[in-house]
Design an enzyme around this catalytic site. Structure first.
Site, mmCIF file in Angstrom:
data_model
loop_
_atom_site.group_PDB
_atom_site.id
_atom_site.type_symbol
_atom_site.label_atom_id
_atom_site.label_comp_id
_atom_site.label_asym_id
_atom_site.label_seq_id
_atom_site.Cartn_x
_atom_site.Cartn_y
_atom_site.Cartn_z
ATOM 1 N N ASP B 119 0.836 -1.191 0.000
ATOM 2 C CA ASP B 119 0.000 0.000 0.000
ATOM 3 C C ASP B 119 0.878 1.251 0.000
ATOM 4 O O ASP B 119 1.609 1.484 0.965
ATOM 5 C CB ASP B 119 -0.895 -0.038 1.254
ATOM 6 N N ASP B 316 -2.387 6.675 -5.588
ATOM 7 C CA ASP B 316 -2.504 5.741 -4.475
ATOM 8 C C ASP B 316 -2.764 4.339 -5.023
ATOM 9 O O ASP B 316 -3.658 4.156 -5.850
ATOM 10 C CB ASP B 316 -3.672 6.209 -3.588
#
Lengths: 31, 407
Positions: B119, B316
């Site tokens: 992530d 992201d």
């Protein structure tokens, strides 16, 4: 903020060059 | 012009296959890890077919709300506590939710495989740890056991690493870490070091990570998480001395295919088209860039670059659906609907309001969508980057608008 999500990132290699202070997109690198 | 900016594909290529298809010619050796969708047939986590509407997209909304909160000036910040239990901040959860791509790496000596989500919106790396003093959720495979690793050490409370944690505490002289995610998932445990192995020959002794003793929430069956943010705790920061401060990834085009995560420079980096990486003081660990425009079918949308720049744009790996300023999304939606006017529309699916029913069509023709960035970089999207397809009767434009221009 606007956010570039992962659906849109599925078609290119995404390069995070933190040392060089840049983000790159390489469209043909994943196929 | 039309041929260059429109593509025709068979409808059945919109959906993932039932079995895993590994990309040919890709090696998982060296500094590259195989990336799979954690719920797909390529996943080692006993793939469970995702429920797109109820699970993935709602978690995506939570993630984006968490990112927006994280960047809000009102956000409270967690601090140090001397209690034996880490006090997690009540308001400020960092993102997690839909970080759905997993990699498998080795931890400890001898190395034990850990399948973890990665992530770019997170920094602290952690895995569930024996003896699970508080609680561990059921994960695929055995929980990491520090007692079985000859190189494991706890980090002391007075160390620099402990002092750099956003949320920390002490249990005697041992440093405690805590992370609360935007979906209220939490992990608390000992800050520790051990050897992390990407692949044979790529071992990182003294890798700092959280040895999770109380882990609760929506983690599925993963062993933990690897953060790729810009703080000193992320995998890329900790590997940078040896591999350089860079990483890259190819996300799988569908949940039934594979991609890769490369720590350090990759061959693709030379061929990429680049835009400056920006730092936002509201959260310096996220990756910001400048989005200047969007084109649909070769036509630039009539949206001023200032519309994108007033609130900024970040990239992201864990957010699923791209969020745009309301006026930019409105322009994109209009242009896309005009280009797709010959296909019957379908009902909206949660936050996605431009959906099509392709169940009576063998092939479709769609407009290429391109994102334009500062410095001239362009990301030209193909089919998997434009549509979010949960069902062939409800294939949706994979973009959404923010609630307000300042979001």
């Amino acid at each position: 903020v606007g956010i570039i999500g992962n659906v849109q990132q599925r078609t290119a290699e995404v390069v995070y060059d933190i040392g060089g202070g840049r983000i790159g997109f390489s469209p043909k690198a994943c196929s | 012009g039309e041929e260059q900016f429109f593509r025709t594909v068979r409808v059945d290529t919109l959906l993932p296959a039932a079995v895993c298809s590994t990309r040919k010619g890709f090696s998982t050796g060296g500094n590259s890890l195989r990336v799979v969708h954690r719920r797909g047939p390529c996943s080692p986590l006993a793939g469970v077919k995702p429920n797109h509407a109820r699970t993935l997209l709602r978690q995506d909304v939570l993630r984006v709300e968490s990112l927006q909160r994280r960047l809000s000036r009102e956000a409270s910040v967690g601090g140090q506590t001397q209690a034996s239990e880490v006090a997690l901040p009540a308001q400020r959860g960092i993102t997690f939710g839909t970080a759905n791509y997993v990699v498998t790496l080795g931890l400890g000596t001898p190395g034990r495989d850990q399948t973890v989500v990665f992530d770019t919106g997170s920094n602290v790396c952690w895995v569930q740890c024996q003896p699970c003093v508080g609680s561990c959720y059921p994960q695929q495979g055995p929980v990491f056991d520090p007692a079985a690793s000859s190189t494991y050490s706890n980090v002391s409370c007075g160390s620099t690493a402990c002092g750099n944690l956003d949320v920390r505490g002490c249990s005697g002289t041992t440093c405690l870490y805590g992370v609360k995610y935007g979906d209220n998932s939490t992990t608390v445990g000992f800050l520790a070091t051990d050897t992390l192995t990407l692949a044979p020959g790529y071992a990182f002794p003294g890798f700092v990570f959280g040895c999770g003793q109380r882990n609760q929430g929506l983690f599925g069956k993963v062993a933990g998480l690897v953060g790729l943010g810009r703080s000193s705790f992320s995998l890329v920061s900790q590997a940078s001395q040896r591999l350089g401060k860079a990483f890259s990834y190819c996300l799988p085009a569908t949940s039934s295919s594979t991609g890769h995560l490369t720590i350090g420079e990759s061959a693709a980096s030379k061929a990429a088209s680049y835009t400056p990486m920006l730092t936002d003081p509201r959260d310096s660990s996220l990756y910001f860039l400048t989005l200047t425009g969007i084109s649909v079918g070769g036509q630039l949308l009539p949206v001023s670059p200032s519309v994108f720049q007033s609130a900024g744009t970040l990239i992201d790996s864990g957010t699923v659906i791209t969020r745009l300023p309301p006026s930019a999304y409105s322009a994109l939606r209009s242009a896309f609907r005009a280009a797709m006017a010959k296909y019957p529309m379908a009902p909206p699916r949660t936050l996605l309001d431009t959906c099509y029913d392709f169940s009576n069509t063998e092939t479709i023709s769609y407009p290429v969508v391109s994102l334009h960035f500062g410095g001239g970089a362009e990301l030209q999207l193909e089919l998997p980057g434009i549509f979010y397809v949960a069902d062939i009767s409800q294939a949706c434009l994979g973009f959404a608008g923010n609630g307000s221009p300042g979001d």
